[in-house]
Design an enzyme around this catalytic site. Structure first.
Site, mmCIF file in Angstrom:
data_model
loop_
_atom_site.group_PDB
_atom_site.id
_atom_site.type_symbol
_atom_site.label_atom_id
_atom_site.label_comp_id
_atom_site.label_asym_id
_atom_site.label_seq_id
_atom_site.Cartn_x
_atom_site.Cartn_y
_atom_site.Cartn_z
ATOM 1 N N TYR A 7 43.989 91.902 -72.591
ATOM 2 C CA TYR A 7 43.884 92.739 -71.311
ATOM 3 C C TYR A 7 42.950 92.018 -70.430
ATOM 4 O O TYR A 7 41.658 91.974 -70.700
ATOM 5 C CB TYR A 7 43.442 94.176 -71.408
ATOM 6 C CG TYR A 7 44.558 94.833 -72.311
ATOM 7 C CD1 TYR A 7 45.542 95.724 -71.723
ATOM 8 C CD2 TYR A 7 44.228 95.200 -73.554
ATOM 9 C CE1 TYR A 7 46.245 96.361 -72.284
ATOM 10 C CE2 TYR A 7 45.140 95.863 -74.384
ATOM 11 C CZ TYR A 7 45.855 96.453 -73.805
ATOM 12 O OH TYR A 7 47.046 97.433 -74.640
ATOM 13 N N HIS A 23 49.308 96.556 -68.392
ATOM 14 C CA HIS A 23 50.221 95.757 -69.838
ATOM 15 C C HIS A 23 49.259 94.872 -70.163
ATOM 16 O O HIS A 23 48.519 94.048 -69.395
ATOM 17 C CB HIS A 23 51.231 95.289 -68.761
ATOM 18 C CG HIS A 23 52.191 94.476 -69.620
ATOM 19 N ND1 HIS A 23 53.055 94.923 -70.504
ATOM 20 C CD2 HIS A 23 52.573 93.145 -69.701
ATOM 21 C CE1 HIS A 23 53.730 93.977 -71.087
ATOM 22 N NE2 HIS A 23 53.293 92.977 -70.609
ATOM 23 N N LYS A 83 54.835 88.909 -72.443
ATOM 24 C CA LYS A 83 53.592 88.262 -72.567
ATOM 25 C C LYS A 83 53.679 86.872 -72.769
ATOM 26 O O LYS A 83 54.780 86.202 -73.112
ATOM 27 C CB LYS A 83 52.890 89.143 -73.757
ATOM 28 C CG LYS A 83 52.830 90.487 -73.657
ATOM 29 C CD LYS A 83 51.922 91.282 -74.838
ATOM 30 C CE LYS A 83 52.564 92.549 -75.036
ATOM 31 N NZ LYS A 83 52.188 93.483 -73.982
#
Lengths: 347, 347
Positions: A277, A288, A319
């Site tokens: 993060y 997210h 991601k």
């Protein structure tokens, strides 16, 4: 029109320069109207029917005559990029004008551009799915993998510089027990978890956080900074015992990410070492995770299939897949980590 | 209320039977009002404050006193399942009434049921993420993995029987060349690709299919059946040369799937060996592939992280993850493959 093989090129005379090179970007001029073609170029012209034969061979015979397991993958990628509307050259000196392409196989020019325009869209390395590719060779190129069924997957590779805005002041000497392969902190300050996102409350997020479990990586990082009352060397030794050399590499990567104000948490559910993060202010409203990080030893060599698995998974969970290649001698910048991002590409 | 350790149980007297066993499913009666608790049960009662101490130890001391790296993961899973509203027993003879749970660690009863009701919701095996688990131990249980940060991931495992409705009559003696690590067929009947989904057209799907590329696995399967004019042993040897023993396992799995009227194609883009189609009538209208298949050798032992990666990826692309564990001696049913499906579970 016919060509003939001359070592690692195919020579074509007649009006080949005008027909194939000047107007369509094949080969390089060899004086007069003649050109020299790489074998993949010659194969492509044979396949399209633009060349009739090379030393009497049609496309089938020419392909069968080519030796080694490199030719067909190279041809397939060359043909695929041509079909997508690009001009493509072999990454060899005679073909390249004003551009360089070290450690590449093919150079792809921007759409509408060709060998003489001095611009490069992609530098491409080509491998078959059974070949391997060194992590050190990636970071500034496109990797084209030809799988066993001759489908092509393109990966773009880059050298990112992970950075975030998550910063937290650490407590001092929190009471903790080292238990087998994890650590439990007793009565830690709430901020350790709630603002720093260290650890996991013992009975889930709804409990009142009077006990916080830490992974050995988290615990070693915190112990090194005096945040928990455990001897850092003891925690690191335990890590080494239960996980081997991988532990040191993972701890180095964890620490580097924290120093970059990025919060790493376990990537187990994604089969990775960490998810990260870049922003983290509060446990009750955090976003997210952006990166999946896999930690690798220096000198790592990828199997294309493993790479495909990681990149596809990261893509599916929105991601980016990042590899941390750890040089345990510290590397040139002291951090000792080469960061490598690999993503899917549609040329 | 207090307990005391007696070997691998914790004994509690007083009104423990009524309070903990009869009304809440902890332990087993030992005569009179006493019960015996497993260590995880005692820890849970200590954690909740229902027991004050065991041999003078509070929860923290009891947990610290427990040895080995098995206790904490077992406790975490036990507590998690309890929190989810299930009654749970250790999978040991004294606890189980009318049910069995071979090779399990915990037995979970259906919601609203307990140890005396003779029904089982899940048989659970518990591992830490650094332990390994034999493929042969899975297929009829739930695997609970406790990761390094003490989060739990549940996998359900089953023994599927892949079957499909894709059937095609093979041609005979199609002209083909064996090239390095693939095969090209020349002028094959259109049905080979269009109805059978064998191979990949040389220049993409829009070409007129006058050349069809086959993987070595496809080629070996077709050569064994006389469908292409290559010697099957030669193709198999080439496969063995470029891929080692893995080739034989993959060919066996490919053949088994085809015999089950399932169409296998490469799973490279998903990092697997194959993706499969149970229905396939025509290249112009075929659906979603249902399974990702990874081929493994007999005796394979999973790393939980690799399992997590595969299952998460399959989930993300709405497919089921299936492992084909290949016994190259042929196994008991001649096919020589144990099929294992692993999926995510939320208890």
């Amino acid at each position: 029109m016919n060509g003939h093989i001359d070592g690692d090129v195919v020579r074509v005379g007649g009006d080949a320069r005008q027909r194939f090179h000047d107007s369509r970007g094949y080969g390089y001029p060899t004086g007069g109207n003649g050109i020299a073609l790489a074998h993949v170029e010659a194969a492509h012209l044979l396949y399209r029917g633009d060349l009739d034969a090379v030393d009497g061979m049609d496309f089938r015979a020419f392909v069968r005559d080519a030796t080694g397991n490199r030719f067909l993958p190279q041809f397939l990628v060359y043909a695929d990029l041509r079909e997508r509307g690009f001009y493509v050259s072999p990454a060899r000196e005679e073909w390249l004008q004003q551009v360089t392409a070290p450690e590449s196989d093919l150079v792809v020019y921007p759409r509408g551009k060709g060998p003489g325009d001095g611009e490069v869209a992609y530098r491409v390395r080509v491998v078959g799915e059974r070949q391997t590719i060194a992590a050190a060779a990636l970071g500034d190129c496109v990797l084209a993998v030809v799988d066993e069924e001759s489908e092509i997957t393109y990966f773009e590779t880059a050298s990112p510089d992970p950075a975030g805005a998550a910063d937290i002041e650490l407590p001092t000497g929190v009471d903790a027990d080292l238990l087998a392969d994890r650590v439990v902190c007793w009565g830690p300050p709430a901020a350790l978890y709630e603002s720093g996102f260290y650890g996991t409350p013992l009975a889930g997020r709804d409990a009142d956080h009077d006990a916080l479990q830490l992974s050995l990586v988290e615990a070693a990082y915190l112990a090194e900074r005096g945040a928990i009352a455990l001897d850092a060397a003891t925690v690191r030794e335990r890590g080494q015992t239960v996980e081997g050399d991988r532990f040191g590499r993972r701890l180095r990567t964890y620490g580097a990410l924290r120093e970059r104000n990025v919060v790493p948490k376990t990537g187990f559910k994604f089969g990775a070492d960490f998810r990260t993060y870049a922003e983290f202010e509060d446990i009750d409203e955090f976003g997210h995770s952006e990166l999946l990080v896999r930690v690798l030893p220096a000198g790592h060599v990828f199997s294309p299939r493993d790479l495909s698995l990681d990149v596809r998974l990261a893509n599916g969970v929105r991601k980016q897949m990042v590899f941390a290649v750890v040089d345990e001698t510290g590397g040139r910048d002291g951090e000792g980590i080469t960061w490598l991002r690999v993503g899917r590409l549609t040329p």
